[in-house]
Design an enzyme around this catalytic site. Structure first.
Site, short mmCIF file in Angstrom:
data_model
loop_
_atom_site.label_atom_id
_atom_site.label_comp_id
_atom_site.label_asym_id
_atom_site.label_seq_id
_atom_site.Cartn_x
_atom_site.Cartn_y
_atom_site.Cartn_z
N GLU A 191 0.84 -1.22 0.00
CA GLU A 191 0.00 0.00 0.00
C GLU A 191 0.87 1.26 0.00
OE1 GLU A 191 -2.87 -0.49 3.20
OE2 GLU A 191 -4.17 -1.55 1.81
N GLU A 385 -5.29 -8.25 -1.31
CA GLU A 385 -6.10 -8.21 -0.09
C GLU A 385 -7.56 -7.95 -0.44
OE1 GLU A 385 -4.77 -5.43 2.86
OE2 GLU A 385 -2.66 -5.81 2.43
C1 BGP Z 1 -4.73 -2.95 4.78
C2 BGP Z 1 -3.39 -3.47 5.32
C3 BGP Z 1 -3.46 -4.80 5.97
C4 BGP Z 1 -4.74 -5.02 6.77
C5 BGP Z 1 -5.98 -4.52 6.03
C6 BGP Z 1 -7.23 -4.62 6.87
O1 BGP Z 1 -4.67 -1.60 4.67
O2 BGP Z 1 -2.46 -3.58 4.25
O3 BGP Z 1 -2.31 -4.92 6.80
O4 BGP Z 1 -4.61 -4.45 8.00
O5 BGP Z 1 -5.82 -3.20 5.62
O6 BGP Z 1 -7.37 -3.42 7.62
P1 BGP Z 1 -7.51 -3.46 9.21
O7 BGP Z 1 -6.56 -4.49 9.69
O8 BGP Z 1 -7.18 -2.09 9.64
O9 BGP Z 1 -8.94 -3.84 9.47
#
Ligand code: BGP
Length: 486
Positions: A191, A385
């Site tokens: 990201e 993701e």
């Molecule tokens: C993305 C990240 C992941 C993961 C995901 C889910 O931005 O790359 O590491 O965290 O978000 O978000 P969260 O864990 O804040 O619910």
């Protein structure tokens, strides 16, 4: 016309070191910015995702002081560090073809500026890659997943300091050479476009140093572009067959209305993310850069060789996270009560449901996003993701009926199939959080994503026992049928 998923489609799941490994002070590991990140649980829940705020030096010190009320126990993770064999066996039982993970920079270079790597850290990832290989699972490895060494943030000022390029390339070259026969797919930064959202964990900006935060964010991003290009150069020297991809958080943005102002504002906001893939996938700064940076009063400090380095080493594929979409209005002041999730800066789309954490659920938006990215770059795409964070209930007899997660994932996978029918080249899908981990933005364990439940609470307490959810067998069948049985 309906097509199927390609025969060699890479089905799998994703994790990140700082959220899954635990053992944050074991094996010679140093502290990363995410180990000390302070989460303020007193903020309203709908703003919890917006906590990727700045950190002050004082907060960083407090977070490390066990006697301080602000002491933040290091990221709990779920002790993948000691459970990796059991966890990888569960991934293999689901039939994973690929496993997306990250290498914690601070296991290899604890402070970040050392000349020699930490052998214990290198040996840990050797064991993990060998276990994946035993099960025929391909690793897809991020090098920096919000895990830069804290020391580089506090002593060097983070990525605004050009020295970070040298330190990062040393880390990257070390792991490319060490694992050249074990890893084929590499992603230099997770990201990379999120330098906008959370400067502390992305570029290591600590508040007092940078009164001009936009300058710090984009200067840090420029140095990461150079580092990413030099990483590809180094990787090809170790393994000419390796594939290097960039990775952005992709949130589809749509105009709130057909008002031309909303449409133009949406183009500009979407460009704030596509700027990163434009540079890394095309190999040069796009034409709108000058106006975009001028509007932010940003003047980049560059060196003569920068332009050529970026041009010489564009990425081979584009990966991205997709969770939500957002509506954009040029006149939000006129939209009483319509303000959406703070991290998206968007306006609630009345056509879409919202998750418990305020993320708007838009499966059809994934098809749109895949077509947009493929039309723009004509490079292979990988969904790194996608998932639903939810509070799962553990019932009598180890039963977790996460039907809501199955329907979220099913709806998104159906749209990937639509995009493939549209002619988009997408070669893999790793749903986020194949195993429960701590949430990156809220530090909560209760915001669960996995096919595998972990008995652990928000304070890191619990047996860490792994329990298959209903979605475990569902996803196993999706993979076994190559996406036909959803
Ligand atoms: C993305 C990240 C992941 C993961 C995901 C889910 O931005 O790359 O590491 O965290 O978000 O978000 P969260 O864990 O804040 O619910």
């Amino acid at each position: 016309m309906k097509t199927t998923f390609p025969e060699n489609f890479l089905w799998g799941g994703a994790t990140a070191a700082m959220q899954v490994e635990g053992a944050s002070d074991v094996g010679g590991k140093g502290l990363s910015v995410s180990d000390v990140y302070i989460f303020d649980e007193n903020m309203p829940k709908e703003q919890w995702t917006d906590q990727w705020h700045m950190m002050t030096h004082k907060q960083v010190e407090e977070a490390q002081d066990p006697h301080s009320p602000k002491y933040y126990p290091k990221r709990h993770g779920v002790d993948f560090y000691h459970h990796y064999k059991e966890d990888i066996a569960l991934f293999a039982e689901m039939g994973f073809k690929v496993y997306r993970m990250s290498i914690a920079w601070t296991r290899i270079f604890p402070k970040g500026d050392e000349l020699e790597p930490n052998e214990e850290g290198l040996a840990f990832y050797d064991r993990v890659f060998d276990e994946l290989n035993k099960h025929g699972i391909e690793p897809l490895v991020s090098l920096s997943h919000y895990e830069m060494p804290l020391y580089l943030a506090t002593e060097y000022g983070g990525w605004v300091n050009r020295k970070l390029i040298e330190f990062y390339v040393r880390f990257a070259s070390t792991v490319f050479e060490r694992y050249k026969d074990k890893v084929k797919y590499w992603v230099p930064f997770n990201e990379i476009n999120c330098v906008k959202h959370h400067p502390f964990v992305s570029v290591g900006v600590v508040e007092e140093n940078h009164p001009h935060i936009e300058q710090a964010k984009y200067q840090g991003a420029h140095h990461q572009f150079i580092a990413s290009a030099l990483a590809k150069k180094a990787c090809l020297e170790s393994n000419p067959n390796a594939k290097i991809g960039c990775m952005i958080s992709y949130q589809l943005l749509v105009p709130y209305s057909c008002d031309p102002d909303d449409i133009q504002k949406t183009v500009e906001k979407q460009r704030e993310s596509l700027f990163f893939t434009d540079v890394l996938a095309r190999g040069y700064y796009p034409g709108y850069t000058a106006r975009m940076l001028a509007d932010k009063n940003v003047v980049l400090e560059t060196e003569a060789s920068d332009e050529q380095i970026i041009r010489d080493y564009p990425v081979d594929f584009i990966s991205f996270s997709y969770y939500m979409s957002s509506a954009v209005s040029a006149h939000p002041e006129n939209l009483e009560g319509a303000v959406g999730n703070l991290i998206t800066g968007g306006i609630k789309n009345p056509y879409l449901p919202t998750s418990d954490w305020g993320w708007q659920i838009d499966p059809k938006g994934l098809r749109t996003a895949l077509n947009q990215l493929f039309d723009r770059y004509q490079k292979p795409l990988f969904i790194a993701e996608n998932g639903l964070g939810a509070v799962d209930e553990l019932k009598e007899g180890d039963v977790i009926n996460d039907d809501y997660r199955i329907s979220y994932l099913r709806d998104h996978i159906l749209q990937i199939k639509e995009a493939i029918t549209d002619g988009v080249d997408v070669f893999g899908y790793t749903s986020w959080g194949c195993i429960d981990m701590i949430s990156a933005s809220t530090s909560q364990m209760s915001k669960r994503y996995g096919y595998i439940y972990v008995d652990q609470d928000d304070l890191g307490r619990g047996s860490k026992r792994r329990i298959k959810k209903k979605s475990f067998d569902w996803y196993k069948n999706v993979i076994a049928s190559n996406g036909e049985q959803l």
